[in-house]
Design a protein around this motif. Structure first.
Motif, PDB file in Angstrom:
ATOM      1  N   VAL A  31       0.838  -1.203   0.000  1.00  0.00           N
ATOM      2  CA  VAL A  31       0.000   0.000   0.000  1.00  0.00           C
ATOM      3  C   VAL A  31       0.866   1.244   0.000  1.00  0.00           C
ATOM      4  O   VAL A  31       0.590   2.220  -0.716  1.00  0.00           O
ATOM      5  N   PHE A  32       1.947   1.194   0.805  1.00  0.00           N
ATOM      6  CA  PHE A  32       2.855   2.342   0.847  1.00  0.00           C
ATOM      7  C   PHE A  32       3.477   2.596  -0.521  1.00  0.00           C
ATOM      8  O   PHE A  32       3.649   3.755  -0.932  1.00  0.00           O
ATOM      9  N   ILE A  64       0.803   4.164  -2.660  1.00  0.00           N
ATOM     10  CA  ILE A  64       0.540   5.545  -2.243  1.00  0.00           C
ATOM     11  C   ILE A  64       1.726   6.446  -2.582  1.00  0.00           C
ATOM     12  O   ILE A  64       1.556   7.581  -3.045  1.00  0.00           O
ATOM     13  N   THR A  65       2.954   5.912  -2.360  1.00  0.00           N
ATOM     14  CA  THR A  65       4.146   6.710  -2.666  1.00  0.00           C
ATOM     15  C   THR A  65       4.206   7.065  -4.150  1.00  0.00           C
ATOM     16  O   THR A  65       4.506   8.210  -4.512  1.00  0.00           O
ATOM     17  N   ARG A  93       1.684   7.199  -6.127  1.00  0.00           N
ATOM     18  CA  ARG A  93       0.611   8.141  -6.415  1.00  0.00           C
ATOM     19  C   ARG A  93       0.972   9.550  -5.961  1.00  0.00           C
ATOM     20  O   ARG A  93       0.748  10.536  -6.684  1.00  0.00           O
ATOM     21  N   VAL A  94       1.525   9.635  -4.737  1.00  0.00           N
ATOM     22  CA  VAL A  94       1.895  10.950  -4.216  1.00  0.00           C
ATOM     23  C   VAL A  94       3.018  11.564  -5.051  1.00  0.00           C
ATOM     24  O   VAL A  94       2.985  12.764  -5.380  1.00  0.00           O
TER      25      VAL A  94
END
Length: 558
Positions: free
Chosen positions: A25-26, A29-30, A32-33
């Motif tokens: 997930v990280f 998310i990373t 994506r961010v």
């Protein structure tokens, strides 16, 4: 219901799976961010560059208009052409204006051409000068401008877009000067050349669009262009409105070129996940051997102690820290075994002493009231009343000495209240009356000794009014799982501040104007005997109202 317990091994398995899920997930998310951050950074940088270009174009357009106004508003050659009486003078004026226009195009290279047009005149007589525009295009522009002037269909105060067959798309500005009109135009080649001097972004496409969304400076786009469809998932769109006219500059940045550096981040995250898959199983085996096993042995000894086996001991083995913990556990069990009975007996003695002390306070308070009544009767030499009062006091002493345990049946307590009211009737003849109503099933309810008497005494003392009979009503009934005792009088009720103080949970509030010691003692006894399951509330309802709620079955307080 017993709560389900989780073992350390289960926690480590959950931790392993959770860490893997967290990394995945990280990672997502990373990415994506990071993707969003890069796009935002590229967007802001490109927008800044685009803003500079738009401001420059708007400033040049304003300078062009200002220059033409200042140059042609009071130009003598233009006035000579307007009169047209002197043919040689007109030719000279045209030559002078041609030189003026060439100078203008040198000063403002973004302008592609300028022409002075007389509506309805012979096109061969129109003065025009152009840059990067051939003569046939100038004639086409001349004809187009004459047409829109005659139809009065052009913006009077701003630039506008024109689409001509020969010159293509143009930005134009028409300025009237009496009978003549000055027309300035900018070709799309000039626009694109000026845009090439600004670095909008790698692989970007910059579009000049009219108000309806039509692309003026590029081919291959649907007109009007659907920017939402064009930029969705492919491009980052930046828009900047121009103030020179109803135009906007739109830049399309390909997302692929913006996010190409994210590939290295994906590789790093993938390597971290692989390392985690290797490290966690090894760590799990080490922790299970060096931590889980000693803890399991210690838990086993604790479970034996919880079942009442105070002789249980933990093996003092393993790491030094676990040896220390087990040694202190064994020492603690020895101390507990020796102190348990003594602590239990001390607690019982403390509770017993506290009960007797609280009851002794109530007894002393009641003694003083009774002695005061006897004194008043003796002053009046009413021996018969003294005899009856002494009989009631003897019953009271017998009741008190027979009920030192702290709890008595409700019927017995009510009988003592009736005995007390008989005493008070001697003191206030014809001015006091007491009515008692008890549900039959509540007769055997257990209550603290002398509890009712404390509140009846307050009702007698503070419920009286001049010239009125003091009415005291005691009502006992069932409300849910509680036995509720209501004590009412027809007096003036509790003052506001005192009523708030009485209903406070704290026992430290000074109860001025009432038997504060007696009320505090009753509260303390109820707290001790019922462990918070009993309560007293105070209210006003045509007099003072005291409500005592007691559970029908008292918890074991040992």
């Amino acid at each position: 219901m017993k709560k389900k317990q989780i073992s350390i091994s289960a926690v480590f398995r959950i931790l392993l799976v959770g860490s893997l899920l967290f990394l995945i997930v990280f990672s997502l998310i990373t990415q994506r961010v990071a993707n969003t951050a890069l796009i935002r950074q590229a967007h802001n940088a490109s927008q800044s560059v685009l803003s500079v270009y738009v401001r420059e174009m708007d400033a040049q357009a304003m300078d062009i208009e200002r220059y033409l106004y200042q140059t042609l508003s009071s130009n003598s050659d233009l006035e000579r052409m307007r009169r047209g009486s002197d043919e040689l003078g007109v030719i000279t004026a045209k030559q002078n204006l041609a030189g003026l226009f060439q100078q203008f195009l040198t000063l403002y290279p973004v302008a592609s051409g300028v022409a002075l047009i007389e509506p309805g005149g012979d096109s061969t007589q129109q003065m025009s000068s152009s840059y990067q525009t051939n003569y046939s295009d100038v004639l086409a522009i001349n004809d187009y401008v004459q047409e829109i002037i005659l139809l009065n269909s052009y913006p009077k105060s701003s630039w506008f877009a024109a689409q001509l067959a020969g010159p293509g798309n143009l930005l134009m500005r028409v300025i009237p000067f009496g009978d003549f009109f000055c027309c300035v135009w900018i070709t799309m080649e000039s626009i694109n050349q000026s845009l090439s001097d600004y670095d909008i972004g790698e692989g970007s496409t910059t579009l000049l669009c009219s108000g309806d969304g039509s692309v003026l400076n590029r081919t291959g786009f649907e007109n009007p262009v659907d920017f939402e469809k064009t930029s969705q998932g492919q491009f980052v769109q930046i828009n900047q409105q121009m103030s020179m006219g109803n135009f906007r500059i739109s830049a399309l940045l390909p997302q692929e070129s913006i996010t190409k550096d994210l590939h290295s981040i994906r590789i790093v995250l993938f390597v971290l996940i692989l390392l985690l898959l290797l490290v966690f199983p090894i760590s799990f085996l080490l922790v299970k051997r060096s931590v889980y096993k000693p803890i399991t042995q210690l838990i086993g000894a604790m479970e034996q102690a919880a079942r009442g086996d105070l002789k249980s001991r933990a093996e003092e083995a393993g790491w030094a820290e676990f040896q220390t913990v087990n040694r202190y556990f064994n020492h603690m069990m020895g101390e507990i075994r020796g102190a348990k009975i003594e602590a239990y007996e001390i607690k019982l003695r403390e509770q017993r002493v506290k009960r007797h002390f609280l009851q002794s306070q109530i007894k002393s308070h009641f003694y003083l009231n009774c002695i005061n009544i006897i004194y008043m009767l003796a002053q009046n030499k009413d021996t018969q009343s003294i005899e009856l009062l002494c009989l009631n006091l003897a019953r009271y002493f017998r009741y008190l000495s027979a009920n030192s345990d702290g709890l008595v049946p409700l019927w017995n307590e009510i009988a003592q209240v009736e005995n007390y009211m008989e005493i008070q009737k001697f003191r206030y003849p014809g001015k006091i009356d007491c009515q008692i109503a008890v549900d039959g099933e509540e007769d055997d309810c257990q209550v603290p000794a002398l509890m009712l008497l404390t509140f009846v005494e307050n009702a007698v003392r503070y419920g009286q009014r001049d010239g009125a009979v003091t009415q005291i009503e005691i009502q006992v009934k069932t409300e849910g799982e509680n036995c509720c005792i209501y004590i009412r009088d027809n007096g003036s009720g509790f003052p506001g501040e005192l009523l708030r103080a009485l209903n406070e949970a704290s026992d430290d509030i000074a109860l001025e104007g009432l038997d504060g010691v007696g009320i505090k003692n009753v509260k303390s006894r109820l707290s001790l005997l019922y462990q918070g399951r009993a309560n007293i509330t105070f209210a006003n309802d045509q007099g003072a109202v005291v409500c005592i709620r007691l559970p029908k079955e008292k918890e074991d307080d040992q």
